[in-house]
Design a protein around this motif. Sequence first.
Motif, PDB file in Angstrom:
ATOM      1  N   ALA A 166      16.906   9.485   0.453  1.00 39.14           N
ATOM      2  CA  ALA A 166      18.086   8.478   0.562  1.00 39.14           C
ATOM      3  C   ALA A 166      19.213   9.128   0.219  1.00 39.14           C
ATOM      4  CB  ALA A 166      17.866   7.018  -0.105  1.00 39.14           C
ATOM      5  N   MET A 167      19.419   9.738  -0.663  1.00 40.14           N
ATOM      6  CA  MET A 167      20.798  10.509  -1.250  1.00 40.14           C
ATOM      7  C   MET A 167      20.988  11.493   0.000  1.00 40.14           C
ATOM      8  SD  MET A 167      20.762  10.785  -5.154  1.00 40.14           S
ATOM      9  CE  MET A 167      19.292  11.747  -5.447  1.00 40.14           C
ATOM     10  N   ASP A 168      20.025  12.425   0.424  1.00 38.79           N
ATOM     11  CA  ASP A 168      20.344  13.501   1.249  1.00 38.79           C
ATOM     12  C   ASP A 168      20.926  12.989   2.517  1.00 38.79           C
ATOM     13  OD1 ASP A 168      19.153  15.137  -0.620  1.00 38.79           O
ATOM     14  OD2 ASP A 168      17.342  15.269   0.541  1.00 38.79           O
TER      15      ASP A 168
ATOM     16  N   GLY B 162       0.811  -1.383  -0.042  1.00 39.62           N
ATOM     17  CA  GLY B 162       0.039   0.010  -0.002  1.00 39.62           C
ATOM     18  C   GLY B 162       0.731   1.428   0.031  1.00 39.62           C
ATOM     19  N   VAL B 163       0.398   2.392  -0.435  1.00 33.96           N
ATOM     20  CA  VAL B 163       0.925   3.637  -0.601  1.00 33.96           C
ATOM     21  C   VAL B 163       1.279   4.161   0.673  1.00 33.96           C
ATOM     22  CG1 VAL B 163       1.128   5.798  -1.762  1.00 33.96           C
ATOM     23  CG2 VAL B 163       0.279   4.048  -2.979  1.00 33.96           C
ATOM     24  N   GLU B 164       0.205   4.165   1.664  1.00 36.16           N
ATOM     25  CA  GLU B 164       0.265   4.805   2.741  1.00 36.16           C
ATOM     26  C   GLU B 164      -0.126   3.913   4.007  1.00 36.16           C
ATOM     27  OE1 GLU B 164       2.130   7.116   4.120  1.00 36.16           O
ATOM     28  OE2 GLU B 164       2.252   8.467   2.703  1.00 36.16           O
ATOM     29  N   PRO B 165       0.270   3.697   5.137  1.00 35.03           N
ATOM     30  CA  PRO B 165       1.485   4.446   5.815  1.00 35.03           C
ATOM     31  C   PRO B 165       2.837   3.979   5.198  1.00 35.03           C
ATOM     32  CG  PRO B 165       0.654   2.866   7.485  1.00 35.03           C
ATOM     33  CD  PRO B 165      -0.341   2.626   6.161  1.00 35.03           C
ATOM     34  N   ALA B 166       2.842   3.056   4.516  1.00 38.90           N
ATOM     35  CA  ALA B 166       4.311   2.645   3.998  1.00 38.90           C
ATOM     36  C   ALA B 166       5.198   3.598   3.481  1.00 38.90           C
ATOM     37  CB  ALA B 166       4.209   1.647   2.908  1.00 38.90           C
ATOM     38  N   THR B 167       4.732   4.546   2.735  1.00 35.23           N
ATOM     39  CA  THR B 167       5.664   5.683   2.336  1.00 35.23           C
ATOM     40  C   THR B 167       6.187   6.688   3.495  1.00 35.23           C
ATOM     41  OG1 THR B 167       4.424   5.680   0.325  1.00 35.23           O
ATOM     42  CG2 THR B 167       5.795   7.581   0.728  1.00 35.23           C
ATOM     43  N   THR B 168       5.310   6.859   4.459  1.00 28.38           N
ATOM     44  CA  THR B 168       5.708   7.859   5.607  1.00 28.38           C
ATOM     45  C   THR B 168       6.655   6.965   6.445  1.00 28.38           C
ATOM     46  OG1 THR B 168       3.571   8.676   5.670  1.00 28.38           O
ATOM     47  CG2 THR B 168       4.822   8.904   7.594  1.00 28.38           C
ATOM     48  N   TYR B 169       6.428   5.784   6.611  1.00 32.09           N
ATOM     49  CA  TYR B 169       7.320   5.086   7.544  1.00 32.09           C
ATOM     50  C   TYR B 169       8.886   4.796   6.895  1.00 32.09           C
ATOM     51  CZ  TYR B 169       3.082   3.224  10.063  1.00 32.09           C
ATOM     52  OH  TYR B 169       2.140   3.189  10.741  1.00 32.09           O
ATOM     53  N   MET B 170       8.868   4.440   5.522  1.00 36.41           N
ATOM     54  CA  MET B 170       9.991   4.407   4.702  1.00 36.41           C
ATOM     55  C   MET B 170      10.672   5.872   4.774  1.00 36.41           C
ATOM     56  SD  MET B 170       9.596   1.951   1.505  1.00 36.41           S
ATOM     57  CE  MET B 170       7.946   2.532   0.864  1.00 36.41           C
ATOM     58  N   ALA B 171      10.002   6.956   4.572  1.00 38.93           N
ATOM     59  CA  ALA B 171      10.512   8.200   4.705  1.00 38.93           C
ATOM     60  C   ALA B 171      11.120   8.692   5.885  1.00 38.93           C
ATOM     61  CB  ALA B 171       9.407   9.122   4.314  1.00 38.93           C
ATOM     62  N   ASP B 172      10.480   8.417   6.975  1.00 40.40           N
ATOM     63  CA  ASP B 172      10.884   8.522   8.430  1.00 40.40           C
ATOM     64  C   ASP B 172      12.229   7.836   8.639  1.00 40.40           C
ATOM     65  OD1 ASP B 172       9.097  10.429   8.626  1.00 40.40           O
ATOM     66  OD2 ASP B 172       7.668   9.236   9.777  1.00 40.40           O
ATOM     67  N   ALA B 173      12.115   6.594   8.092  1.00 42.41           N
ATOM     68  CA  ALA B 173      13.280   5.677   8.449  1.00 42.41           C
ATOM     69  C   ALA B 173      14.529   6.255   7.758  1.00 42.41           C
ATOM     70  CB  ALA B 173      13.068   4.232   7.911  1.00 42.41           C
ATOM     71  N   LEU B 174      14.362   6.530   6.588  1.00 44.12           N
ATOM     72  CA  LEU B 174      15.447   7.250   5.807  1.00 44.12           C
ATOM     73  C   LEU B 174      15.976   8.549   6.517  1.00 44.12           C
ATOM     74  CD1 LEU B 174      13.974   6.869   2.223  1.00 44.12           C
ATOM     75  CD2 LEU B 174      15.863   5.406   3.011  1.00 44.12           C
ATOM     76  N   LYS B 175      15.022   9.415   6.945  1.00 44.72           N
ATOM     77  CA  LYS B 175      15.354  10.640   7.655  1.00 44.72           C
ATOM     78  C   LYS B 175      16.191  10.267   8.936  1.00 44.72           C
ATOM     79  CE  LYS B 175      11.431  13.103   6.120  1.00 44.72           C
ATOM     80  NZ  LYS B 175      10.100  13.229   6.510  1.00 44.72           N
ATOM     81  N   THR B 176      15.946   9.052   9.783  1.00 44.03           N
ATOM     82  CA  THR B 176      16.759   8.959  10.762  1.00 44.03           C
ATOM     83  C   THR B 176      17.731   8.006  10.248  1.00 44.03           C
ATOM     84  OG1 THR B 176      15.712   6.688  11.115  1.00 44.03           O
ATOM     85  CG2 THR B 176      14.591   8.435  12.214  1.00 44.03           C
ATOM     86  N   GLY B 177      18.382   8.026   9.264  1.00 43.08           N
ATOM     87  CA  GLY B 177      19.717   7.495   8.676  1.00 43.08           C
ATOM     88  C   GLY B 177      19.551   6.067   8.739  1.00 43.08           C
ATOM     89  N   LYS B 178      18.393   5.396   8.446  1.00 40.84           N
ATOM     90  CA  LYS B 178      18.353   3.938   8.152  1.00 40.84           C
ATOM     91  C   LYS B 178      18.279   3.615   6.856  1.00 40.84           C
ATOM     92  CE  LYS B 178      16.547   2.536  12.820  1.00 40.84           C
ATOM     93  NZ  LYS B 178      17.472   3.337  13.357  1.00 40.84           N
TER      94      LYS B 178
END
Length: 431
Positions: free
Chosen positions: A119-121, A82-98
């Motif tokens: 991911a690049m940022d 599914g698009v959400e909440p999966a996208t939000t969880y992935m975005a938050d994980a990337l932002k925490t450096g995972k």
Amino acid sequence: MKTVKVGLLGIGNVGSGTYKALEMNSAAIEKSAGVHLEIVRILNRRPEAKRAVDVPKEKYTADPYEIINDPEIQIIVEVMGGVEPATTYMADALKTGKHVVTANKAALAVNGKMLQQLAMDHHVMLRFEASVGGGIPIINAVADPLVSNQYDEVLGILNGTTNYILTKMTENGADYAEVLKDAQAKGLAEADPTADVEGHDVANKLSILISLLFGKQVLPQDIPTQGITSVSGLDINYATEFGYRIKLIAHARKENGRLICSVEPTLLPLSHPMAAVSNEFNAVFVRGNAVDELMFYGKGAGPLPTGSAVLGDVIDIANCIAKGAAFDVQPLLHYDSDLEVIGEGMAQYYLRLTAVDQPGVLGNIASTFAKHDIGLKSVMQRAGINDKKTSVPLIFIIYETEYKTLMSALDEIREKNFAKSIDAVMRVQER
Ligand SMILES: NC(=O)c1ccc[n+]([C@@H]2O[C@H](COP(=O)([O-])OP(=O)(O)OC[C@H]3O[C@@H](n4cnc5c(N)ncnc54)[C@H](OP(=O)(O)O)[C@@H]3O)[C@@H](O)[C@H]2O)c1
């Protein structure tokens, strides 16, 4: 040996398959990759539900942020769908450096650009081999050993359910509804098969392949998409008589600055390697300007095949972590091409019309096609089909024609009542 800790978001088919594949092969993985992988936390919103794998209860949490914010966990595997909440969880994980590994084509097709940028940022890896073709290694193959190529064309059989249904309709002459029931009984089709049989699942995967191979963003909703619900046994039989198989094909082709793309039932000559891809198997066929023709074939779904692809990505990342190597944050998907997206474009077509059985009707239809500059490659007329034999099926294969031109010709045939109905229009892919 270095231990890398992994968090799993979801413990359904793919989550269980990933867990099991790691259990089955952990010794071999340690030997070849030199890293010990441990799935330490799992998002499970129904901890009492029976799952396909035995997991110590203390690994479960119903709170995704216990996993996303756990400083010990370095890789998050998102297998919720599914698009959400999966996208939000992935975005938050990337932002925490995972680092993130996902099998989620729906989220990637729509939000891949944003997730890749994140991911690049944050200098972490986003990998998604399992999102297209399940266990078939197409994404990483294009990015790595095939990176020297530019691509002209891709064809995909990317949905096991629809390929199984079409295969059984072809082999047994059975109806769509009957085969769908059988597929559901065997666990090869969902109770609600809409996303599969209407082609939406394949459109998500084609959208990802277009970004990967042609560097263009085409959202799934902008890809002309037709599923298999209107494919009839009649069309399968006529196609066979003409020497073709009907497959649900995801197709994209670069041609004179244009990008032609669609998901639709398509006739392939029996000699085409994709015509032999049967049952629940998937395949991806690409034409690269250096490597030439390549076909990838295998299980496009299922817990273990998909888990294998997920784990492959996890191991790649864990390897970098273990070796202290730089993370490869080069994006796999690209969105900057100036190709003009035009949908169906130019192709040969198979047509089935029901005409009034009277002298001259075939001539009228043929001259309408001629007026629109449409050449007839093959024509078949069958005996009348209703009690009074007043209706007759006419089957045509036409030479390469722009889809829009074909639609204008068919509109004229309808307006002038040369045909009672236009029953089937399907692309023919000769090579
Ligand atoms: N199945 C395949 O063979 C295959 C192949 C390639 C790619 N994929 C992709 O892999 C992903 C997972 O597919 P799947 O077949 O494994 O799906 P699935 O069997 O439905 O499993 C999804 C899991 O995620 C959980 N989940 C879903 N939404 C959630 C939420 N909001 N909060 C917490 N948990 C949630 C579900 O919990 P519940 O069990 O409680 O519902 C379930 O454990 C999808 O993106 C799919 O497109 C699947």
